[in-house]
Write a protein that holds these residues in place. Structure first.
Motif, short mmCIF file in Angstrom:
data_model
loop_
_atom_site.label_atom_id
_atom_site.label_comp_id
_atom_site.label_asym_id
_atom_site.label_seq_id
_atom_site.Cartn_x
_atom_site.Cartn_y
_atom_site.Cartn_z
N GLY A 58 0.82 -1.21 0.00
CA GLY A 58 0.00 0.00 0.00
C GLY A 58 0.85 1.26 0.00
O GLY A 58 0.57 2.22 -0.73
N MET A 59 1.90 1.26 0.81
CA MET A 59 2.80 2.42 0.85
C MET A 59 3.53 2.59 -0.48
O MET A 59 3.66 3.71 -1.00
CB MET A 59 3.82 2.25 1.98
CG MET A 59 3.22 2.15 3.36
SD MET A 59 2.47 3.69 3.90
CE MET A 59 3.91 4.62 4.38
N ALA A 60 4.00 1.48 -1.06
CA ALA A 60 4.70 1.54 -2.34
C ALA A 60 3.77 2.00 -3.46
O ALA A 60 4.18 2.79 -4.33
CB ALA A 60 5.29 0.18 -2.69
N SER A 61 2.51 1.55 -3.44
CA SER A 61 1.55 1.96 -4.46
C SER A 61 1.25 3.45 -4.37
O SER A 61 1.13 4.13 -5.40
CB SER A 61 0.25 1.16 -4.31
OG SER A 61 0.48 -0.22 -4.48
N ILE A 97 -0.44 -1.62 -7.84
CA ILE A 97 -1.81 -1.49 -7.32
C ILE A 97 -2.54 -2.83 -7.41
O ILE A 97 -3.28 -3.21 -6.49
CB ILE A 97 -2.56 -0.38 -8.08
CG1 ILE A 97 -1.97 0.99 -7.72
CG2 ILE A 97 -4.05 -0.41 -7.76
CD1 ILE A 97 -2.55 2.14 -8.50
N LEU A 98 -2.33 -3.57 -8.52
CA LEU A 98 -2.94 -4.90 -8.64
C LEU A 98 -2.41 -5.84 -7.55
O LEU A 98 -3.19 -6.61 -6.97
CB LEU A 98 -2.64 -5.48 -10.02
CG LEU A 98 -3.39 -4.85 -11.20
CD1 LEU A 98 -2.88 -5.42 -12.52
CD2 LEU A 98 -4.89 -5.11 -11.06
N ALA A 99 -1.11 -5.78 -7.27
CA ALA A 99 -0.54 -6.61 -6.20
C ALA A 99 -1.15 -6.24 -4.85
O ALA A 99 -1.48 -7.13 -4.05
CB ALA A 99 0.98 -6.43 -6.17
N PHE A 100 -1.33 -4.95 -4.61
CA PHE A 100 -1.90 -4.50 -3.34
C PHE A 100 -3.34 -4.98 -3.17
O PHE A 100 -3.70 -5.52 -2.11
CB PHE A 100 -1.84 -2.97 -3.26
CG PHE A 100 -2.58 -2.37 -2.10
CD1 PHE A 100 -2.18 -2.62 -0.79
CD2 PHE A 100 -3.69 -1.58 -2.31
CE1 PHE A 100 -2.86 -2.09 0.28
CE2 PHE A 100 -4.39 -1.04 -1.24
CZ PHE A 100 -3.98 -1.29 0.05
N PHE A 101 -4.17 -4.80 -4.20
CA PHE A 101 -5.58 -5.18 -4.08
C PHE A 101 -5.77 -6.69 -4.03
O PHE A 101 -6.68 -7.17 -3.33
CB PHE A 101 -6.39 -4.56 -5.22
CG PHE A 101 -6.79 -3.13 -4.97
CD1 PHE A 101 -7.76 -2.83 -4.02
CD2 PHE A 101 -6.19 -2.11 -5.65
CE1 PHE A 101 -8.12 -1.51 -3.76
CE2 PHE A 101 -6.53 -0.78 -5.41
CZ PHE A 101 -7.51 -0.48 -4.45
N THR A 102 -4.96 -7.45 -4.74
CA THR A 102 -5.09 -8.92 -4.64
C THR A 102 -4.63 -9.41 -3.27
O THR A 102 -5.21 -10.35 -2.72
CB THR A 102 -4.27 -9.61 -5.75
OG1 THR A 102 -2.93 -9.10 -5.75
CG2 THR A 102 -4.91 -9.40 -7.10
N ALA A 103 -3.60 -8.78 -2.71
CA ALA A 103 -3.17 -9.15 -1.35
C ALA A 103 -4.21 -8.77 -0.32
O ALA A 103 -4.37 -9.45 0.70
CB ALA A 103 -1.84 -8.47 -1.03
N LEU A 104 -4.95 -7.70 -0.59
CA LEU A 104 -5.94 -7.20 0.36
C LEU A 104 -7.24 -7.98 0.30
O LEU A 104 -7.90 -8.17 1.34
CB LEU A 104 -6.22 -5.72 0.07
CG LEU A 104 -7.05 -4.93 1.08
CD1 LEU A 104 -6.31 -4.80 2.40
CD2 LEU A 104 -7.38 -3.55 0.52
N THR A 105 -7.62 -8.47 -0.87
CA THR A 105 -8.96 -9.05 -1.04
C THR A 105 -8.99 -10.57 -1.16
O THR A 105 -10.00 -11.18 -0.77
CB THR A 105 -9.62 -8.44 -2.30
OG1 THR A 105 -8.79 -8.70 -3.45
CG2 THR A 105 -9.79 -6.94 -2.15
N LEU A 106 -7.94 -11.20 -1.70
CA LEU A 106 -7.98 -12.65 -1.90
C LEU A 106 -7.68 -13.39 -0.60
O LEU A 106 -7.19 -12.81 0.37
CB LEU A 106 -7.01 -13.07 -3.00
CG LEU A 106 -7.31 -12.51 -4.40
CD1 LEU A 106 -6.32 -13.06 -5.42
CD2 LEU A 106 -8.74 -12.83 -4.82
N GLY A 107 -7.94 -14.70 -0.60
CA GLY A 107 -7.77 -15.51 0.59
C GLY A 107 -6.34 -15.58 1.07
O GLY A 107 -5.39 -15.27 0.34
N ILE A 108 -6.17 -16.02 2.32
CA ILE A 108 -4.85 -16.05 2.94
C ILE A 108 -3.90 -17.01 2.23
O ILE A 108 -2.67 -16.82 2.24
CB ILE A 108 -4.98 -16.45 4.44
CG1 ILE A 108 -3.66 -16.25 5.18
CG2 ILE A 108 -5.48 -17.88 4.56
CD1 ILE A 108 -3.22 -14.82 5.28
N ASP A 109 -4.45 -18.05 1.58
CA ASP A 109 -3.60 -19.03 0.88
C ASP A 109 -3.29 -18.61 -0.55
O ASP A 109 -2.49 -19.28 -1.23
CB ASP A 109 -4.27 -20.41 0.88
CG ASP A 109 -4.34 -21.01 2.29
OD1 ASP A 109 -3.35 -20.87 3.03
OD2 ASP A 109 -5.39 -21.57 2.65
#
Length: 329
Positions: free
Chosen positions: A182-185, A234-246
């Motif tokens: 998030g900070m990098a984005s 931004i795509l990396a941030f949102f996928t890390a934020l919304t997708l499952g832990i695995d």
């Protein structure tokens, strides 16, 4: 009776393990399969970076030492990051192919990816922060804010790497990595907007060169501004934020983003013009001095200019006449 109880417990354990294995295998495409695809894409972009570095070293061998050191440092960490991603794929998908439960364990290469990515981001963004700060006073304020965001990103990265070696670590590492992304984005988006509008303003009212192609304009506005890097981050941030832990889809986007940082840096350096000053010595001979324009920091860092008045107006040129050779007979 005791033997029957032991058999029942063993059966239940084997059933639980089988269910766990089935679950791990069913999630494989979204976890280590994503990392494999990201590694493939990263290999292609790494090859492009090597070619760009070759062009840079041939064309700008007289660049300032700190610029050349920056390029070399980026490529060293790019190579280390590439090795780590390839080892991650080999360890989980080849070496432990027959032991799916090993996919739940950590390995040094996967745990080191956040650190290597964080270092690469800091080194590459130092160039773009300096580049933006040379545009004007307002951009200098944005550059300071971006530097603060980058410091926060690196702090979260260090915390994630340390936490990765203290089990159970999966949820904590995911949280810290997401905060760092998030900070990098945020930093990427701010720099991209500044550079995009600065380049747009510097080209307004100017005639386009006949040799300028669509590909040149795409590189100028998508690669040289860091837009491609920003979108992937931004795509990396949102996928890390919304997708499952695995899910490890965010890691694949992060691999591509890391490669794009080096591509963007080298593309900006290589897109500088090697303008020269030509002095006519005689009718058939001339001397061309290349590189005087890099005495201006804005030219050295390829910063967009708002007006022609920002060019360096003078430099010292000393001509020393050759002494005649005398010989006594």
């Amino acid at each position: 009776m005791a033997s029957m109880t032991a058999m029942t417990v063993a059966t239940e354990t084997s059933v639980d393990e089988q269910l766990q294995v089935d679950l791990i295998i069913s999630e494989l495409p979204g976890s280590y399969g994503s990392i494999l695809l990201g590694t493939f894409g990263g290999l292609l972009l790494f090859g492009l970076s090597v070619h760009q570095m070759y062009r840079y070293l041939r064309s700008f061998s007289q660049d300032a030492m700190y610029i050349r050191s920056l390029v070399i440092a980026v490529m060293v960490f790019e190579t280390a990051h590439l090795i780590a991603t390839m080892h991650t794929c080999y360890f989980y998908l080849i070496q432990n192919y027959s032991t799916p439960l090993a996919l739940q364990d950590g390995v040094w290469s996967l745990d080191s990816l956040p650190l290597l990515s964080g270092i690469l981001i800091i080194i590459s963004q130092v160039f773009f922060v300096r580049r933006a700060s040379l545009i004007g006073p307002r951009e200098r304020v944005v550059a300071i804010i971006v530097a603060i965001c980058l410091a926060g990103e690196f702090g979260f990265t260090i915390a994630a790497v340390i936490r990765a070696f203290i089990p159970p670590a999966k949820r904590a590492v995911r949280l810290l990595s997401t905060a760092g992304l998030g900070m990098a984005s945020t930093a990427d988006l701010a720099l991209t907007l500044v550079l995009f509008f600065a380049i747009l303003g510097s080209r307004r009212g100017r005639d386009r060169s006949e040799s300028e192609t669509l590909a040149d304009r795409l590189q100028l506005y998508i690669i040289n501004t860091g837009l491609a890097t920003t979108v992937c981050n931004i795509l990396a941030f949102f996928t890390a934020l919304t997708l499952g832990i695995d899910s490890l889809v965010w890691v694949s986007f992060n691999i591509i983003t890391t490669r794009l940082y080096a591509n963007s840096l080298l593309a900006v350096l290589n897109s500088r013009e090697l303008r020269g000053m030509e002095f006519f010595v005689s009718e058939n001979h001339s001397i061309t001095l290349t590189g005087p324009q890099f005495e201006d920091p804005a030219n050295l860092w390829n910063a967009p200019k708002r007006s022609a008045g920002s060019f360096s107006e003078k430099f010292d040129l000393i001509l020393v006449p050759e002494k005649a050779a005398w010989r006594t007979v």
